[in-house]
Write an enzyme that holds these catalytic residues in place. Structure first.
Site, mmCIF file in Angstrom:
data_model
loop_
_atom_site.group_PDB
_atom_site.id
_atom_site.type_symbol
_atom_site.label_atom_id
_atom_site.label_comp_id
_atom_site.label_asym_id
_atom_site.label_seq_id
_atom_site.Cartn_x
_atom_site.Cartn_y
_atom_site.Cartn_z
ATOM 1 C CD GLN A 36 -2.446 -1.298 2.726
ATOM 2 O OE1 GLN A 36 -3.357 -0.525 3.026
ATOM 3 N NE2 GLN A 36 -1.980 -2.206 3.569
ATOM 4 C CG ASN A 37 4.119 1.302 2.378
ATOM 5 O OD1 ASN A 37 3.131 1.675 3.010
ATOM 6 N ND2 ASN A 37 4.997 0.451 2.877
ATOM 7 C CG HIS A 54 -2.758 2.471 -2.097
ATOM 8 N ND1 HIS A 54 -2.743 2.464 -0.710
ATOM 9 C CD2 HIS A 54 -3.892 1.803 -2.451
ATOM 10 C CE1 HIS A 54 -3.806 1.835 -0.262
ATOM 11 N NE2 HIS A 54 -4.516 1.421 -1.296
ATOM 12 C CB CYS A 77 8.627 -4.743 10.197
ATOM 13 S SG CYS A 77 6.837 -4.666 10.393
#
Length: 310
Positions: free
Chosen positions: A140-141, A158, A293
């Site tokens: 989505q980045n 996106h 992460c």
């Protein structure tokens, strides 16, 4: 609660970017709640056998590189949140302000580098590819840090900060200029109280196609816009064939991406969530690993003792 029903691709391709699920799918994304496991050893057993791994990434993985997320407390540019500026209406009403916002985001990325999480994903893709195994990233980045880290199988659902689309002729083009146009040089300061530059529209980024000269916009999906059906068909194929799914640094609240991992879990595929906190989807997944992460992913994706490394 009813179990999740797989959402067919013909429906997914019509979904738009937003913070809530479309009404037609709200009742299809509930799974029976269960406590997820945090056993890395158990996850690694699935990882060792997986032939087709899908990794769904969100803003959290880039936040560890210092990329502003414009989410939650303090997530403002001047006095606006992203959802105030990342809309077709905002661009139509004040293209100068919207371009200042995106110019700021583009310039910030000049000093940002992929972190250990990005690198672990890219290294895993390369290593497993040599073994005939597939790793694909659905992100989505819009910052291109996965690409910068070396990820090849990448679906940027996106869009990208470094692509533009002409509002007149529709041409999409890569654009890494800094600044993207002279009028934006030194503009875009994020501090509250900063006055809008109010740049005349004719001085904003313009199309360079012969005979066009139309106003450019960022080639990103804004709130309320449809996602690219072609990309979503690719997403649908990857989700349908994967045998392991990782959800990395995503809040699981932006749709339709928030439906992807629950879709996979609904057909019995193990899903592992990696996040600094729990999310609305945590209890739908088999595994949850809490922490940065950049710390959890390198361990999770490291070479397994059963791998044959060429």
């Amino acid at each position: 609660m009813r179990p999740l029903q797989i959402v067919p691709s013909r429906l997914i391709s019509q979904l738009y970017c937003g913070l809530k699920p479309p009404a037609s799918t709200r009742n299809q994304i509930c799974l029976k709640m269960a406590r997820p496991s945090s056993s890395m050893a158990d996850f690694r057993k699935f990882f060792a056998k997986a032939k087709h791994i899908v990794i769904i990434s969100g803003a959290g993985v880039s936040a560890e590189s210092g990329v502003p997320t414009f989410r939650g407390a303090g997530g403002y540019w001047r006095k606006w949140q992203a959802q105030d500026l990342a809309t077709p209406l905002a661009f139509a009403h004040n293209p100068s302000r919207v371009w200042e916002f995106y110019h700021y985001r583009r310039e910030v990325m000049g000093s940002k580098e992929p972190n250990a999480g990005h690198r672990a994903i890219a290294e895993c893709e390369t290593r497993l590819g040599k073994q005939g195994r597939r790793v694909v990233v659905i992100t989505q980045n819009i910052d291109e840090l996965h690409r910068k880290a070396g990820t090849k199988n990448l679906l940027e659902i996106h869009g990208s900060l470094f692509k533009t689309r002409c509002t007149s002729c529709g041409v999409v083009a890569e654009n890494y200029k800094s600044p993207i146009c002279p009028a934006l040089s030194g503009k875009g300061a994020p501090e509250p109280g900063t006055q809008d530059a109010s740049i005349p529209v004719e001085k904003l980024p313009r199309c360079e196609e012969a005979g066009c000269g139309g106003l450019l916009r960022p080639h990103v999906v804004w709130f309320g816009e449809n996602l690219d059906p072609a990309i979503l068909e690719e997403v649908d194929r990857e989700l349908a064939h994967c045998d392991l799914c990782l959800v990395v640094g995503t809040s699981s609240v932006v749709y339709p991406a928030a439906m992807f991992a629950p879709q996979v879990a609904a057909r019995g595929v193990p899903v592992a969530e990696f996040n600094t906190e729990t999310t609305p989807a945590t209890n739908r997944f088999r595994f949850h690993f809490q922490g940065p992460c950049g710390t959890t992913l390198p361990e999770a994706l490291a070479c397994h003792e059963n791998e044959t490394v060429s």
